[in-house]
Design a protein around this motif. Sequence first.
Motif, mmCIF file in Angstrom:
data_model
loop_
_atom_site.group_PDB
_atom_site.id
_atom_site.type_symbol
_atom_site.label_atom_id
_atom_site.label_comp_id
_atom_site.label_asym_id
_atom_site.label_seq_id
_atom_site.Cartn_x
_atom_site.Cartn_y
_atom_site.Cartn_z
ATOM 1 N N ASN A 101 0.820 -1.213 0.000
ATOM 2 C CA ASN A 101 0.000 0.000 0.000
ATOM 3 C C ASN A 101 0.853 1.262 0.000
ATOM 4 O OD1 ASN A 101 -2.354 -1.487 -0.062
ATOM 5 N ND2 ASN A 101 -2.617 -1.454 2.156
ATOM 6 N N ALA A 102 1.905 1.282 0.807
ATOM 7 C CA ALA A 102 2.796 2.441 0.841
ATOM 8 C C ALA A 102 3.482 2.614 -0.513
ATOM 9 C CB ALA A 102 3.832 2.279 1.946
ATOM 10 N N GLY A 103 3.887 1.523 -1.116
ATOM 11 C CA GLY A 103 4.518 1.593 -2.435
ATOM 12 C C GLY A 103 3.573 2.113 -3.493
ATOM 13 N N LYS A 156 4.016 5.632 -5.741
ATOM 14 C CA LYS A 156 4.190 5.540 -7.185
ATOM 15 C C LYS A 156 3.068 6.187 -7.988
ATOM 16 C CE LYS A 156 7.233 1.601 -7.497
ATOM 17 N NZ LYS A 156 8.422 2.401 -7.699
ATOM 18 N N THR A 157 1.929 6.381 -7.386
ATOM 19 C CA THR A 157 0.800 6.902 -8.154
ATOM 20 C C THR A 157 0.952 8.398 -8.428
ATOM 21 O OG1 THR A 157 -1.593 6.997 -8.322
ATOM 22 C CG2 THR A 157 -0.665 7.380 -6.138
ATOM 23 N N SER A 158 0.498 8.773 -9.593
ATOM 24 C CA SER A 158 0.504 10.196 -9.950
ATOM 25 C C SER A 158 -0.875 10.810 -9.727
ATOM 26 C CB SER A 158 0.918 10.364 -11.418
ATOM 27 O OG SER A 158 -0.058 9.773 -12.260
ATOM 28 N N GLY A 159 -1.860 9.936 -9.493
ATOM 29 C CA GLY A 159 -3.222 10.419 -9.272
ATOM 30 C C GLY A 159 -4.017 10.564 -10.551
ATOM 31 N N LYS A 160 -3.406 10.255 -11.679
ATOM 32 C CA LYS A 160 -4.115 10.358 -12.955
ATOM 33 C C LYS A 160 -5.073 9.186 -13.124
ATOM 34 C CE LYS A 160 -0.379 12.762 -15.283
ATOM 35 N NZ LYS A 160 0.651 12.693 -16.309
ATOM 36 N N ALA A 161 -6.219 9.448 -13.680
ATOM 37 C CA ALA A 161 -7.235 8.416 -13.889
ATOM 38 C C ALA A 161 -6.779 7.379 -14.912
ATOM 39 C CB ALA A 161 -8.542 9.055 -14.345
ATOM 40 N N SER A 162 -5.868 7.743 -15.780
ATOM 41 C CA SER A 162 -5.414 6.828 -16.832
ATOM 42 C C SER A 162 -4.384 5.807 -16.330
ATOM 43 C CB SER A 162 -4.824 7.618 -18.003
ATOM 44 O OG SER A 162 -3.709 8.365 -17.568
ATOM 45 N N GLN A 200 4.815 -3.129 -10.328
ATOM 46 C CA GLN A 200 6.061 -2.408 -10.061
ATOM 47 C C GLN A 200 6.427 -2.471 -8.582
ATOM 48 O OE1 GLN A 200 5.198 1.519 -11.530
ATOM 49 N NE2 GLN A 200 5.977 1.082 -13.598
ATOM 50 N N VAL A 201 5.436 -2.280 -7.722
ATOM 51 C CA VAL A 201 5.677 -2.313 -6.275
ATOM 52 C C VAL A 201 6.093 -3.715 -5.837
ATOM 53 C CG1 VAL A 201 4.560 -2.109 -4.008
ATOM 54 C CG2 VAL A 201 4.182 -0.362 -5.752
ATOM 55 N N GLU A 202 5.378 -4.724 -6.315
ATOM 56 C CA GLU A 202 5.667 -6.098 -5.893
ATOM 57 C C GLU A 202 7.004 -6.603 -6.413
ATOM 58 O OE1 GLU A 202 2.127 -8.221 -7.072
ATOM 59 O OE2 GLU A 202 1.115 -7.715 -5.196
ATOM 60 N N ALA A 203 7.542 -5.980 -7.439
ATOM 61 C CA ALA A 203 8.847 -6.377 -7.978
ATOM 62 C C ALA A 203 10.011 -5.797 -7.177
ATOM 63 C CB ALA A 203 8.956 -5.949 -9.440
ATOM 64 N N GLU A 204 9.750 -4.844 -6.316
ATOM 65 C CA GLU A 204 10.825 -4.241 -5.512
ATOM 66 C C GLU A 204 11.374 -5.262 -4.518
ATOM 67 O OE1 GLU A 204 9.379 -0.617 -3.776
ATOM 68 O OE2 GLU A 204 8.980 0.275 -5.747
ATOM 69 N N PRO A 205 12.697 -5.289 -4.335
ATOM 70 C CA PRO A 205 13.320 -6.309 -3.463
ATOM 71 C C PRO A 205 12.772 -6.333 -2.035
ATOM 72 C CG PRO A 205 14.993 -5.112 -4.699
ATOM 73 C CD PRO A 205 13.683 -4.439 -4.979
ATOM 74 N N GLU A 206 12.481 -5.180 -1.455
ATOM 75 C CA GLU A 206 11.976 -5.138 -0.079
ATOM 76 C C GLU A 206 10.588 -5.775 0.005
ATOM 77 O OE1 GLU A 206 12.660 -2.057 -1.721
ATOM 78 O OE2 GLU A 206 14.761 -2.124 -1.152
#
Length: 176
Positions: free
Chosen positions: A96-98, A102-108, A117-123
């Motif tokens: 959730n924090a990730g 990462k979000t820009s808030g754009k609807a698209s 992308q978040v789940e691919a981060e090593p942590e």
Amino acid sequence: MVGVIASDAEDTMTELSATGISEQVLKQLEEQGLPFKRSLKLELPDFPSDITLVDDTELMGMASKYIENMNFLRTQAACAELAEMEAEAFYSESVNAGLLSKTSGKASEKATLLRAQVEAEPEVKALSDAYSYARAYHKMVRTYLDNIERYYSLTSRELTRRTSSGRVTGFNRYAP
């Protein structure tokens, strides 16, 4: 993260594995005068192919051993369940924090792409692995406990059968 049940080959003592929340709760309960066994020499009796051939004394001994092991393993299962819940919470909070970072808030924006992308981060991957381990550990401890409970149930039924048949015939094997 949950640890494993450690066993020393020399004396086969099994240690209770409690971490995080479960360790805190165990300490609090012990402070309140509700102690838990922190180690146990696991001695599971071999289950006979024909339980009716086991003498009364040995049968009672088997039942006692199963109860002692079940009590210890129920505590371990509870600790494993708490560790699983804790690992899941750490993982979810991290995802959730990730996502928020990462979000820009754009609807698209594609939520699935952001999540990947978040789940691919090593942590986050490490937390996912810890959660998977905690789930597997909890499942295996529960399975082991369920097996012991079935052995105890069969042993208990045989004890009941013997004492019930004694009452029917008017014979009480435990009377002086």
